[in-house]
Enzyme design. Structure first.
Site, PDB file in Angstrom:
ATOM      1  N   THR A  40     -27.588 -86.583  35.001  1.00 60.84           N
ATOM      2  CA  THR A  40     -29.015 -86.605  35.333  1.00 60.84           C
ATOM      3  C   THR A  40     -29.268 -86.463  36.840  1.00 60.84           C
ATOM      4  O   THR A  40     -30.410 -86.272  37.245  1.00 60.84           O
ATOM      5  CB  THR A  40     -29.679 -87.906  34.839  1.00 60.84           C
ATOM      6  OG1 THR A  40     -28.952 -89.015  35.366  1.00 60.84           O
ATOM      7  CG2 THR A  40     -29.710 -87.982  33.325  1.00 60.84           C
ATOM      8  N   ASP A  58     -25.587 -95.171  27.189  1.00 60.93           N
ATOM      9  CA  ASP A  58     -25.055 -95.930  28.322  1.00 60.93           C
ATOM     10  C   ASP A  58     -23.537 -96.015  28.152  1.00 60.93           C
ATOM     11  O   ASP A  58     -23.057 -96.497  27.116  1.00 60.93           O
ATOM     12  CB  ASP A  58     -25.694 -97.338  28.288  1.00 60.93           C
ATOM     13  CG  ASP A  58     -25.332 -98.174  29.491  1.00 60.93           C
ATOM     14  OD1 ASP A  58     -24.241 -97.981  30.063  1.00 60.93           O
ATOM     15  OD2 ASP A  58     -26.156 -99.041  29.857  1.00 60.93           O
ATOM     16  N   TYR A 105     -16.624-102.527  43.946  1.00 60.99           N
ATOM     17  CA  TYR A 105     -16.729-101.062  43.825  1.00 60.99           C
ATOM     18  C   TYR A 105     -15.372-100.428  44.137  1.00 60.99           C
ATOM     19  O   TYR A 105     -14.887 -99.563  43.393  1.00 60.99           O
ATOM     20  CB  TYR A 105     -17.812-100.501  44.758  1.00 60.99           C
ATOM     21  CG  TYR A 105     -17.918 -98.990  44.648  1.00 60.99           C
ATOM     22  CD1 TYR A 105     -18.383 -98.405  43.471  1.00 60.99           C
ATOM     23  CD2 TYR A 105     -17.519 -98.157  45.691  1.00 60.99           C
ATOM     24  CE1 TYR A 105     -18.449 -97.020  43.342  1.00 60.99           C
ATOM     25  CE2 TYR A 105     -17.578 -96.780  45.574  1.00 60.99           C
ATOM     26  CZ  TYR A 105     -18.045 -96.208  44.399  1.00 60.99           C
ATOM     27  OH  TYR A 105     -18.104 -94.834  44.264  1.00 60.99           O
TER      28      TYR A 105
HETATM   29  P1  NDP Z   1     -25.884 -90.468  41.382  1.00 54.18           P
HETATM   30  O1  NDP Z   1     -26.497 -91.825  41.422  1.00 54.18           O
HETATM   31  O2  NDP Z   1     -26.657 -89.333  41.924  1.00 54.18           O
HETATM   32  O3  NDP Z   1     -25.459 -90.119  39.877  1.00 54.18           O
HETATM   33  C1  NDP Z   1     -24.853 -91.068  39.052  1.00 54.18           C
HETATM   34  C2  NDP Z   1     -24.910 -90.582  37.616  1.00 54.18           C
HETATM   35  O4  NDP Z   1     -24.235 -91.542  36.793  1.00 54.18           O
HETATM   36  C3  NDP Z   1     -26.320 -90.461  37.100  1.00 54.18           C
HETATM   37  O5  NDP Z   1     -26.436 -89.283  36.334  1.00 54.18           O
HETATM   38  C4  NDP Z   1     -26.484 -91.670  36.204  1.00 54.18           C
HETATM   39  O6  NDP Z   1     -27.346 -91.348  35.119  1.00 54.18           O
HETATM   40  C5  NDP Z   1     -25.060 -91.864  35.692  1.00 54.18           C
HETATM   41  N1  NDP Z   1     -24.825 -93.237  35.264  1.00 54.18           N
HETATM   42  C6  NDP Z   1     -24.793 -94.351  36.021  1.00 54.18           C
HETATM   43  N2  NDP Z   1     -24.610 -95.443  35.259  1.00 54.18           N
HETATM   44  C7  NDP Z   1     -24.528 -94.995  33.980  1.00 54.18           C
HETATM   45  C8  NDP Z   1     -24.336 -95.627  32.731  1.00 54.18           C
HETATM   46  N3  NDP Z   1     -24.182 -96.952  32.636  1.00 54.18           N
HETATM   47  N4  NDP Z   1     -24.301 -94.873  31.607  1.00 54.18           N
HETATM   48  C9  NDP Z   1     -24.450 -93.545  31.696  1.00 54.18           C
HETATM   49  N5  NDP Z   1     -24.611 -92.871  32.839  1.00 54.18           N
HETATM   50  C10 NDP Z   1     -24.663 -93.598  33.970  1.00 54.18           C
HETATM   51  O7  NDP Z   1     -24.507 -90.622  42.148  1.00 54.18           O
HETATM   52  P2  NDP Z   1     -23.297 -89.600  42.407  1.00 54.18           P
HETATM   53  O8  NDP Z   1     -23.546 -88.289  41.811  1.00 54.18           O
HETATM   54  O9  NDP Z   1     -22.974 -89.671  43.834  1.00 54.18           O
HETATM   55  O10 NDP Z   1     -22.143 -90.359  41.624  1.00 54.18           O
HETATM   56  C11 NDP Z   1     -21.336 -89.766  40.636  1.00 54.18           C
HETATM   57  C12 NDP Z   1     -19.953 -90.377  40.701  1.00 54.18           C
HETATM   58  O11 NDP Z   1     -19.372 -90.080  41.959  1.00 54.18           O
HETATM   59  C13 NDP Z   1     -19.918 -91.897  40.568  1.00 54.18           C
HETATM   60  O12 NDP Z   1     -18.807 -92.238  39.761  1.00 54.18           O
HETATM   61  C14 NDP Z   1     -19.705 -92.372  42.006  1.00 54.18           C
HETATM   62  O13 NDP Z   1     -19.076 -93.607  42.055  1.00 54.18           O
HETATM   63  C15 NDP Z   1     -18.838 -91.263  42.529  1.00 54.18           C
HETATM   64  N6  NDP Z   1     -18.792 -91.076  43.976  1.00 54.18           N
HETATM   65  C16 NDP Z   1     -19.932 -90.910  44.713  1.00 54.18           C
HETATM   66  C17 NDP Z   1     -19.840 -90.710  46.091  1.00 54.18           C
HETATM   67  C18 NDP Z   1     -21.034 -90.585  46.954  1.00 54.18           C
HETATM   68  O14 NDP Z   1     -20.930 -90.873  48.162  1.00 54.18           O
HETATM   69  N7  NDP Z   1     -22.168 -90.131  46.437  1.00 54.18           N
HETATM   70  C19 NDP Z   1     -18.522 -90.592  46.746  1.00 54.18           C
HETATM   71  C20 NDP Z   1     -17.417 -90.817  45.883  1.00 54.18           C
HETATM   72  C21 NDP Z   1     -17.541 -91.010  44.549  1.00 54.18           C
HETATM   73  P3  NDP Z   1     -28.469 -92.297  34.508  1.00 54.18           P
HETATM   74  O15 NDP Z   1     -28.981 -93.178  35.605  1.00 54.18           O
HETATM   75  O16 NDP Z   1     -29.475 -91.352  33.954  1.00 54.18           O
HETATM   76  O17 NDP Z   1     -27.738 -93.047  33.444  1.00 54.18           O
HETATM   77  C1  8X3 Z   2     -18.697 -93.536  47.504  1.00 52.30           C
HETATM   78  C2  8X3 Z   2     -18.167 -93.409  48.875  1.00 52.30           C
HETATM   79  O1  8X3 Z   2     -17.642 -94.728  50.998  1.00 52.30           O
HETATM   80  O2  8X3 Z   2     -19.647 -95.344  49.783  1.00 52.30           O
HETATM   81  O3  8X3 Z   2     -17.686 -93.715  46.563  1.00 52.30           O
HETATM   82  O4  8X3 Z   2     -17.496 -95.911  48.925  1.00 52.30           O
HETATM   83  S1  8X3 Z   2     -18.243 -94.933  49.679  1.00 52.30           S
END
Ligand code: NDP
Ligand code: 8X3
Length: 251
Positions: free
Chosen positions: A11, A60, A153
């Site tokens: 999403t 979820d 985390y």
């Molecule tokens: P966003 O918040 O933009 O996207 C997160 C996505 O995860 C959303 O689509 C959300 O959908 C979904 N999500 C969260 N919780 C649930 C749940 N319980 N069930 C189903 N879907 C869920 O963040 P990012 O795109 O940045 O994050 C994606 C991944 O990348 C994560 O695992 C994050 O930890 C990881 N990450 C992010 C970094 C960053 O700096 N942005 C760096 C490194 C890793 P919805 O809310 O509709 O359920």
């Molecule tokens: C997301 C990157 O540095 O916020 O996984 O942990 S950081």
């Protein structure tokens, strides 16, 4: 033959960009998330723009029963999954171990760790049966180094790193590839979620440098998924130019 990707957390952020990238290359997409409206919007847009088939599934990943109900009995035409991207995840809070909120900790562990385990277990039979497939897990630089106030985390992303190694070993007999991509700071909804809607705090995270963008991760995921059959990128750490690791960010 047209290929199929299943991406969780589509999403927003990485998941949405990954679905868009693969759809633009004519892959059919199973997309998941909790926010139905956003998922339906993306489904229509991918279908209208690229002419691919899209199956949106709202659940979820923390809910074991919901995961298996949605994924264990996919319609036959959706069972030939070529790539599973375990992307859904979040951070909640950035607090010291002594003051951090237990509910936040549980949500992170349930989503980032148990969610990956449930989804993978539910999807695996489709891959093992065909002796073919690719699991791409989204880890983090937080899964390589623990930083101050990152406690649960960082632990959850270290678990994703460990689970990826475990999957790679155990799934060798099935010729299933396992890649874990560990991004550094990336500009998505991640910080807005982490800081519980505080836009100022979230914006500060990306202030003063050019962070990774969601489409950077989508391009990398697409690259890892399109290598020759005998080649597998196991572990990939990627940061923006301004970041060396969890500790050093040059603003
Ligand atoms: P966003 O918040 O933009 O996207 C997160 C996505 O995860 C959303 O689509 C959300 O959908 C979904 N999500 C969260 N919780 C649930 C749940 N319980 N069930 C189903 N879907 C869920 O963040 P990012 O795109 O940045 O994050 C994606 C991944 O990348 C994560 O695992 C994050 O930890 C990881 N990450 C992010 C970094 C960053 O700096 N942005 C760096 C490194 C890793 P919805 O809310 O509709 O359920
Ligand atoms: C997301 C990157 O540095 O916020 O996984 O942990 S950081």
């Amino acid at each position: 033959m047209q290929k199929t990707i299943l991406v969780t957390g589509a999403t927003s952020g990485f998941g949405k960009a990954i679905a868009e990238k693969f759809a633009s290359e004519k892959w059919n997409c199973i997309i998941t998330g909790r926010r139905k409206e956003k998922l339906d919007e993306l489904a229509s847009s991918l279908n209208n723009t690229y002419g691919v088939k899209v199956l949106p599934l709202v659940f979820d990943v923390q809910d074991r029963e919901a995961v298996f109900n949605h994924l264990s009995n996919l319609p036959a035409e959706w069972q030939s999954i070529d790539v599973l991207v375990n992307n859904a995840g979040l951070a909640l809070g950035r607090d010291s171990f002594d003051t951090a909120n237990l509910n936040d900790w549980e949500t992170m562990i349930d989503t980032n760790v148990k969610g990956v385990m449930y989804v993978t277990k539910a999807v695996l039979p489709y891959l093992t049966e065909r002796k073919k497939g690719h699991i791409i897990n989204i880890g983090s630089t937080a899964g390589k180094e623990v930083y101050k106030d990152g406690n649960a985390y960082c632990a959850s992303k270290h678990a994703v790193d460990a689970l990826s190694k475990a999957m790679r070993m155990d799934l060798l007999p099935y010729q299933i590839k396992v890649t874990v991509i560990h991004p550094g700071a990336a500009e998505t909804e991640f910080s807005l979620v982490r800081f519980k809607g505080d836009e100022n705090k979230a914006e500060l995270v990306y202030d003063g440098y050019k962070a990774l963008q969601a489409n950077d991760i989508a391009d990398i995921a697409y690259y890892t998924a399109n290598l020759p059959k005998h080649v597998c990128i196991n572990d990939l750490v990627v940061t923006c130019l301004a970041q060396a690791n969890s500790f050093y960010l040059h603003k």
